[in-house]
Design a protein around this motif. Structure first.
Motif, PDB file in Angstrom:
ATOM      1  N   GLY A   7       0.904   7.833  -5.290  1.00 25.86           N
ATOM      2  CA  GLY A   7       1.428   7.229  -6.564  1.00 25.86           C
ATOM      3  C   GLY A   7       2.584   7.255  -6.632  1.00 25.86           C
ATOM      4  O   GLY A   7       3.413   6.829  -7.502  1.00 25.86           O
ATOM      5  N   VAL A  30       0.600  -1.226   0.027  1.00 28.59           N
ATOM      6  CA  VAL A  30      -0.044   0.110   0.025  1.00 28.59           C
ATOM      7  C   VAL A  30       1.002   1.337  -0.075  1.00 28.59           C
ATOM      8  O   VAL A  30       0.144   2.328  -0.079  1.00 28.59           O
ATOM      9  CB  VAL A  30      -0.908  -0.012   1.225  1.00 28.59           C
ATOM     10  CG1 VAL A  30      -1.963  -1.049   1.278  1.00 28.59           C
ATOM     11  CG2 VAL A  30      -0.016   0.075   2.535  1.00 28.59           C
ATOM     12  N   ASP A  34       0.620   3.764  -3.072  1.00 32.04           N
ATOM     13  CA  ASP A  34      -0.914   4.476  -2.881  1.00 32.04           C
ATOM     14  C   ASP A  34      -1.044   5.449  -1.882  1.00 32.04           C
ATOM     15  O   ASP A  34      -1.579   6.387  -1.997  1.00 32.04           O
ATOM     16  CB  ASP A  34      -1.984   3.307  -2.617  1.00 32.04           C
ATOM     17  CG  ASP A  34      -2.025   2.406  -3.858  1.00 32.04           C
ATOM     18  OD1 ASP A  34      -1.634   2.824  -5.112  1.00 32.04           O
ATOM     19  OD2 ASP A  34      -2.426   1.212  -3.750  1.00 32.04           O
ATOM     20  N   TRP A  35      -0.342   5.099  -0.718  1.00 27.63           N
ATOM     21  CA  TRP A  35      -0.541   6.154   0.570  1.00 27.63           C
ATOM     22  C   TRP A  35       0.291   7.442   0.148  1.00 27.63           C
ATOM     23  O   TRP A  35      -0.134   8.461   0.866  1.00 27.63           O
ATOM     24  CB  TRP A  35       0.041   5.410   1.674  1.00 27.63           C
ATOM     25  CG  TRP A  35      -1.041   4.326   2.231  1.00 27.63           C
ATOM     26  CD1 TRP A  35      -1.816   3.775   1.976  1.00 27.63           C
ATOM     27  CD2 TRP A  35      -0.638   3.968   3.713  1.00 27.63           C
ATOM     28  NE1 TRP A  35      -2.409   2.967   2.647  1.00 27.63           N
ATOM     29  CE2 TRP A  35      -1.704   2.837   4.108  1.00 27.63           C
ATOM     30  CE3 TRP A  35       0.165   4.145   4.817  1.00 27.63           C
ATOM     31  CZ2 TRP A  35      -1.941   2.177   4.994  1.00 27.63           C
ATOM     32  CZ3 TRP A  35       0.120   3.457   5.891  1.00 27.63           C
ATOM     33  CH2 TRP A  35      -0.975   2.558   6.203  1.00 27.63           C
TER      34      TRP A  35
END
Length: 169
Positions: A24, A17, A20-21
């Protein structure tokens, strides 16, 4: 929500993740698994129902035994502004104080205004640098060509509350 020491088995759930956190941005190469293996005692994860809400990877310096360093910290964007980051930082501060550290250091990019504001709010002060951006000193090429960094330092004082790594929050 619970907070506990990080384990090597947490690596995959965080690395999956991480980018994404960070909206990007490619960040996963900055967090190799070795941190999850060798710094478990000073690194923490906050979770609920096995969902990662946030994490902090830190360690005590071998070169400067009274200093500790926060290498990486992140909070799930869905759970930001709920005190998760602060709780992880305070857990780290108390842990390293028990290991006789009285100073914590970390770095961030000078263009990352959100991180700079967060660290200032947490009581960190920018250390010296050779350049400035928006009144904040930073060190040019600190992490290689074009990789400028704001060097932060925080002097630790007695904390107001006691936090244990196994405590339920």
């Amino acid at each position: 929500m619970t907070i506990r020491n990080i384990r090597p088995s947490d690596y995959q759930s965080i690395i999956n993740v991480l980018n994404d956190w960070w909206g990007g941005r490619s960040m996963s190469n900055m967090l190799p698994k070795l941190f999850f293996v060798h710094f478990c005692g000073t690194s923490f994860i906050m979770e609920t129902n096995e969902q990662v809400l946030g994490f902090l990877i830190g360690f005590c310096s071998q070169t400067y035994p009274r200093q500790a360093y926060i290498h990486f910290a992140g909070v799930n964007p869905t759970y930001r502004k709920q005190g998760i980051g602060r709780t992880l930082y305070e857990t780290f501060f108390e842990t390293v104080q028990q290991l006789n550290c009285n100073q914590v250091r970390c770095v961030t990019a000078p263009v990352n205004q959100q991180s700079i504001a967060y660290h200032l709010a947490m009581g960190f002060k920018p250390d010296s640098g050779d350049s400035q951006l928006n009144g904040i000193a930073y060190s040019s090429d600190y992490d290689g060509p074009g990789e400028d960094r704001v060097l932060f330092v925080k002097q630790l004082t007695a904390l107001k509350r006691s936090i244990m790594a196994t405590e339920t929050v």
